[in-house]
Write a protein that holds these residues in place. Structure first.
Motif, mmCIF file in Angstrom:
data_model
loop_
_atom_site.group_PDB
_atom_site.id
_atom_site.type_symbol
_atom_site.label_atom_id
_atom_site.label_comp_id
_atom_site.label_asym_id
_atom_site.label_seq_id
_atom_site.Cartn_x
_atom_site.Cartn_y
_atom_site.Cartn_z
ATOM 1 N N PHE A 55 -0.456 1.434 5.997
ATOM 2 C CA PHE A 55 0.507 2.535 6.130
ATOM 3 C C PHE A 55 1.436 2.673 4.919
ATOM 4 C CE2 PHE A 55 -0.514 2.957 10.693
ATOM 5 C CZ PHE A 55 -0.533 4.337 10.765
ATOM 6 N N PRO A 56 1.908 1.586 4.288
ATOM 7 C CA PRO A 56 2.726 1.775 3.077
ATOM 8 C C PRO A 56 2.007 2.584 2.000
ATOM 9 C CG PRO A 56 3.010 -0.454 3.891
ATOM 10 C CD PRO A 56 1.927 0.165 4.717
ATOM 11 N N ASP A 57 0.702 2.330 1.816
ATOM 12 C CA ASP A 57 -0.069 3.129 0.861
ATOM 13 C C ASP A 57 -0.182 4.577 1.329
ATOM 14 O OD1 ASP A 57 -0.521 1.057 -0.947
ATOM 15 O OD2 ASP A 57 -2.281 0.362 0.149
ATOM 16 N N MET A 58 -0.286 4.750 2.627
ATOM 17 C CA MET A 58 -0.354 6.105 3.181
ATOM 18 C C MET A 58 0.973 6.832 2.953
ATOM 19 S SD MET A 58 -1.639 7.196 6.976
ATOM 20 C CE MET A 58 -3.305 6.593 6.684
ATOM 21 N N PHE A 59 2.086 6.118 3.105
ATOM 22 C CA PHE A 59 3.394 6.705 2.816
ATOM 23 C C PHE A 59 3.486 7.101 1.338
ATOM 24 C CE2 PHE A 59 4.576 5.479 6.944
ATOM 25 C CZ PHE A 59 5.846 5.952 7.235
ATOM 26 N N ARG A 60 2.903 6.275 0.478
ATOM 27 C CA ARG A 60 2.912 6.575 -0.960
ATOM 28 C C ARG A 60 2.140 7.866 -1.239
ATOM 29 N NH1 ARG A 60 1.354 2.008 -2.340
ATOM 30 N NH2 ARG A 60 3.345 1.071 -2.898
ATOM 31 N N GLU A 61 0.970 8.010 -0.631
ATOM 32 C CA GLU A 61 0.172 9.214 -0.832
ATOM 33 C C GLU A 61 0.862 10.445 -0.247
ATOM 34 O OE1 GLU A 61 -2.677 9.745 -2.574
ATOM 35 O OE2 GLU A 61 -2.238 7.725 -3.291
ATOM 36 N N ALA A 62 1.510 10.264 0.909
ATOM 37 C CA ALA A 62 2.229 11.388 1.524
ATOM 38 C C ALA A 62 3.394 11.833 0.645
ATOM 39 C CB ALA A 62 2.740 10.982 2.907
ATOM 40 N N CYS A 63 4.081 10.861 0.050
ATOM 41 C CA CYS A 63 5.195 11.180 -0.840
ATOM 42 C C CYS A 63 4.689 11.934 -2.073
ATOM 43 C CB CYS A 63 5.923 9.904 -1.238
ATOM 44 S SG CYS A 63 7.495 10.189 -2.090
ATOM 45 N N LYS A 64 3.564 11.493 -2.601
ATOM 46 C CA LYS A 64 2.968 12.160 -3.762
ATOM 47 C C LYS A 64 2.595 13.601 -3.403
ATOM 48 C CE LYS A 64 -0.880 11.684 -7.035
ATOM 49 N NZ LYS A 64 -2.063 10.860 -7.405
ATOM 50 N N THR A 65 1.981 13.787 -2.241
ATOM 51 C CA THR A 65 1.614 15.127 -1.791
ATOM 52 C C THR A 65 2.840 16.012 -1.631
ATOM 53 O OG1 THR A 65 -0.301 14.231 -0.617
ATOM 54 C CG2 THR A 65 0.448 16.426 0.034
ATOM 55 N N THR A 66 3.916 15.433 -1.103
ATOM 56 C CA THR A 66 5.166 16.176 -0.921
ATOM 57 C C THR A 66 5.705 16.669 -2.262
ATOM 58 O OG1 THR A 66 5.694 14.857 1.046
ATOM 59 C CG2 THR A 66 7.506 16.047 0.007
#
Length: 799
Positions: A55-66
């Protein structure tokens, strides 16, 4: 790609900036077997969810997408995108159950609950905003809650409340843990009623003396020493278990974290992502946190389908999603949003966070003004039913963008499928985040599904009229107000309700209770609230009552469009009560000359019977002829009592507005109120005895002192007050005034304490003096000596 051969060996090479795990490996290298983490990931994927440490990596990708979406929406250069998106430390409990921050390799957990403190570098806060993330590990004892899990959840949630940080819960669990004492399970014996015929039953369970001696020191069982069948036995009366977390202690822990989550909802921003499944206490946790994003293939249930089938004694439910899938939880208002997968859910959480202050009590995350506040609103509401989403968000007509009230692309609706006669969501006005509630003007369908466990039930579809509050939509309104208040958002209500549905079914459905909840929510509201009756909208009867500014005059204001209406009843209803047929007839007699003449002729006494009969017929014919027109006249007369001009004259609304310029008006009004609230918050902290009126008077006095008496009229202009409150020099001046008020309040408090208890006050002063540095003690001594009044008797003693 494969790079050049070296010594006859080819190697895999990555062309991307971020190199993957296969980079630099020989093409003929044997395939590696699954490592420990891959096994965990595989287990999670089999249950259609994400492994917790991914999930931390998923949060990183979500932040990048944002960031990518933010740059595209605001036409910014890509250079503004940071290189670091997420920074995190894991929160664990030490040997004394204290929460500590550590860095450790994924998968080293010895409990089914994981927590992180994350710093998210998002567009609203490029310097970073902290959040607390709590997640179940579905690969550890299928994500069940035991005492260790409960303690970590509790401590992490308390940490978020102590630091006023948003709390994100990733819910993927199987409810409270169920266990048995394994050490007893392998050694207990059975005393049969008839050892040769076990089917006749048994008397009790017992342990042999040798087995009891083995486990007696572990305090895992309570047994009664008996003599039976010619031997000594220990009859088992209670099994406690050597290990903690196999029974009711898990339920106690569940109650503890349920209470903590309820407190967290009031104290900080709470949101949950449900993926795979959330069972029992897991379901209560997501509901108590209120804001829920649910993945399409997940379920929120109290009891599993197989367990329910066992209770019912037949195969009724085919899956858990039938009980708590999105088709249930999204339609009943438990889930606010639904998404197709976990990464989409995390992106939705980031989107929701973009409207929320950095921490509880912080300033709102006001974004850049990419949509000019001075632009006119192009979409025009009509008298006929229309989609109110177009009014607030804008729409595309024949390929052309028609702008709405809020900034383009900022509207995010939630609870879409529940209580459809009310629409709720969040949007930005000139970059200012706001909570939004508006009325659905069209009729909608409400579906009540059949329960497979009850053969007498069937799916019912009912029609709900637009512009009317029903039990579900009244509850939805109250729930939205409650959420917006805790998110510290200013609120605007586009009020267009004809009233509450008061039929027998809805009265039984507790509409009165849910309508009262709306009032409760507005009474508690701490941020600015604006009620606006839109063009061709109407607000009547009980619907007006539950949103009237007098409910909470310190924060609420009401405005009406020049083409709106408001009153106790609709004109037709008013006419039936106050302008009855006899009143219409009197109006005919007063206005229509022919009817008046016929009435007078009919009133004469000396008229032959046939003549009177003829005149009465003429009078009745004339009355029937005039009645439709005069009914319209009476309706218009009643309608003229409901105009916005009368609302202003009676002081129930602030002023009337023009819809096309309402966006600019509300932008400056909202901004002014936010700035005023910030100052009043500081004033209240300086002197808690100040009320709203006193603080507003202070602000007005300071404004006039700054602008001069000649320009005191500018106090009524929002733009001028915003400029004054935003000026750094004026902010410093206001800060100095607040310090003086704080000093005066402290002096008054000390004086009051001294007057009420002189001895205690003297002791407090002595204690205060002892804590002062020598230099300040000397200054206080000189001050006291200068204040001492010379007494003749004291002077005589000195001589």
């Amino acid at each position: 790609g494969i790079n050049a051969e070296y010594g006859g060996i080819s190697y895999l090479s990555s062309f991307e900036e971020v190199q993957g795990p296969m980079h630099g490996i020989a093409v003929n290298a044997p395939y590696l077997t699954r490592d420990f983490l891959q096994q965990k990931r595989c287990s999670a994927q089999l249950m259609e969810t994400t492994y917790v440490y991914d999930f931390p990596d998923m949060f990183r990708e979500a932040c990048k997408t944002t960031w990518i979406l933010h740059v595209k929406q605001h036409n910014l250069p890509k250079s503004v995108i940071p290189k670091e998106f997420v920074r995190f430390t894991e929160l664990v409990l030490d040997s004394h159950d204290n929460l500590i921050e550590i860095h450790r390799v994924p998968g080293q957990n010895d409990t089914g609950m994981i927590a992180w403190k994350m710093t998210l570098f998002v567009p609203e806060y490029p310097e970073g905003r902290d959040v607390i993330v709590i997640a179940n590990d579905i690969t550890f004892k299928i994500g069940t809650f035991g005492p260790k899990e409960d303690r970590l959840f509790m401590k992490a949630s308390e940490f978020s409340r102590a630091h006023k940080l948003p709390r994100i819960y990733l819910s993927v669990n199987s409810g409270a843990r169920i266990g048995l004492a394994d050490e007893i399970k392998t050694m207990f014996r059975v005393c049969w009623l008839d050892s040769k015929h076990p089917d006749k039953g048994f008397k009790y369970l017992y342990l042999t003396p040798a087995d009891y001696k083995t486990i007696s020191s572990k305090n895992s069982v309570q047994a009664e020493l008996i003599e039976d069948e010619g031997e000594t036995r220990y009859k088992i009366t209670t099994i406690i278990g050597e290990k903690d977390g196999i029974g009711v202690e898990n339920l106690q822990g569940s109650g503890m974290i349920a209470g903590e989550t309820s407190r967290a909802y009031d104290d900080v921003f709470t949101i949950s992502l449900v993926t795979c499944r959330s069972v029992g206490i897991g379901s209560y946790l997501v509901r108590l946190g209120q804001r829920v994003v649910q993945v399409d293939n997940s379920c929120i249930i109290l009891t599993g389908a197989s367990a329910l089938n066992m209770v019912l004694g037949r195969q009724v439910y085919t899956s858990n999603t039938q009980l708590g899938g999105t088709q249930i939880m999204y339609n009943n208002g438990v889930s606010h949003l639904t998404v197709k997968d976990d990464i989409s859910g995390v992106i939705k959480i980031f989107q929701w966070l973009s409207y929320i202050p950095k921490y509880k009590g912080a300033s709102l995350p006001i974004g850049p003004q990419t949509d000019p506040v001075s632009r006119p609103i192009e979409y025009m509401p009509s008298k006929a039913p229309y989609d109110p989403r177009n009014m607030v968000a804008g729409t595309v007509v024949d390929g052309t963008w028609i702008s709405g009230f809020f900034d383009k692309g900022s509207w995010v609706e939630c609870l879409n499928n529940w209580a459809k006669t009310v629409i709720t969501g969040r949007a930005r006005l000139g970059g200012i985040p706001m909570g939004v509630i508006c009325t659905e003007t069209r009729s909608v369908e409400c579906e009540d599904p059949a329960d497979p466990a009850n053969l007498d039930t069937e799916t019912k579809i009912t029609q709900q009229a637009g512009q009317v509050w029903f039990p579900d939509s009244a509850y939805k309104t109250a729930q939205a107000i409650k959420d917006f208040n805790r998110e510290e958002l200013p609120l605007i209500i586009f009020a267009n309700w004809r009233g509450f549905s008061g039929g027998m079914r809805d009265m039984y459905g507790e509409i009165l209770k849910y309508g009262a909840y709306i009032v409760d929510g507005l009474v508690e509201y701490k941020q600015p609230v604006f009620v606006y009756i839109p063009p061709y909208g109407e607000l009547r009867g009980g619907a007006w009552v539950v949103v009237d500014p007098k409910i909470n005059p310190d924060v609420m204001e009401m405005y009406a469009d020049k083409d709106s209406r408001g009153g106790v009843l609709e004109p037709e209803g008013t006419v039936t009560v106050q302008f009855k047929q006899k009143d219409i007839v009197q109006t005919m007699k007063r206005i229509d000359p022919l009817y008046n003449e016929l009435f007078k002729k009919n009133s004469q006494d000396d008229i032959p019977h046939e003549e009177r009969k003829k005149r009465v017929s003429e009078l009745r014919n004339r009355e029937a002829y005039l009645m439709p027109a005069y009914h319209m006249i009476s309706t218009t007369f009643a309608d003229l009592h409901d105009t916005p001009q009368r609302m202003v004259a009676k002081g129930v609304v602030q002023e009337t507005l023009e819809w096309r310029t309402a966006r600019e008006f509300f932008y400056w009004r909202v901004k002014r109120r936010i700035l005023e609230f910030d100052v009043k918050k500081k004033l209240k902290a300086a002197n808690k005895k100040l009320n709203h009126g006193q603080m507003l008077s202070m602000l007005r006095r300071w404004f006039i002192e700054a602008k001069g008496p000649v320009q005191n009229y500018l106090w009524d202009e929002d733009k001028a007050v915003v400029a004054w409150l935003s000026d750094p020099e004026e902010q410093q001046s206001i800060s100095d005034n607040i310090k003086i008020i704080q000093k005066d309040a402290l002096i008054q408090k000390i004086d009051s304490l001294a007057s009420s208890n002189e001895e205690s006050a003297l002791e407090a002063v002595i204690g205060l003096l002892q804590k002062m540095p020598p230099r300040q003690q000397g200054e206080v001594k000189k001050l006291l000596e200068s204040l001492v009044t010379k007494d003749p008797e004291i002077e005589d003693i000195k001589e």
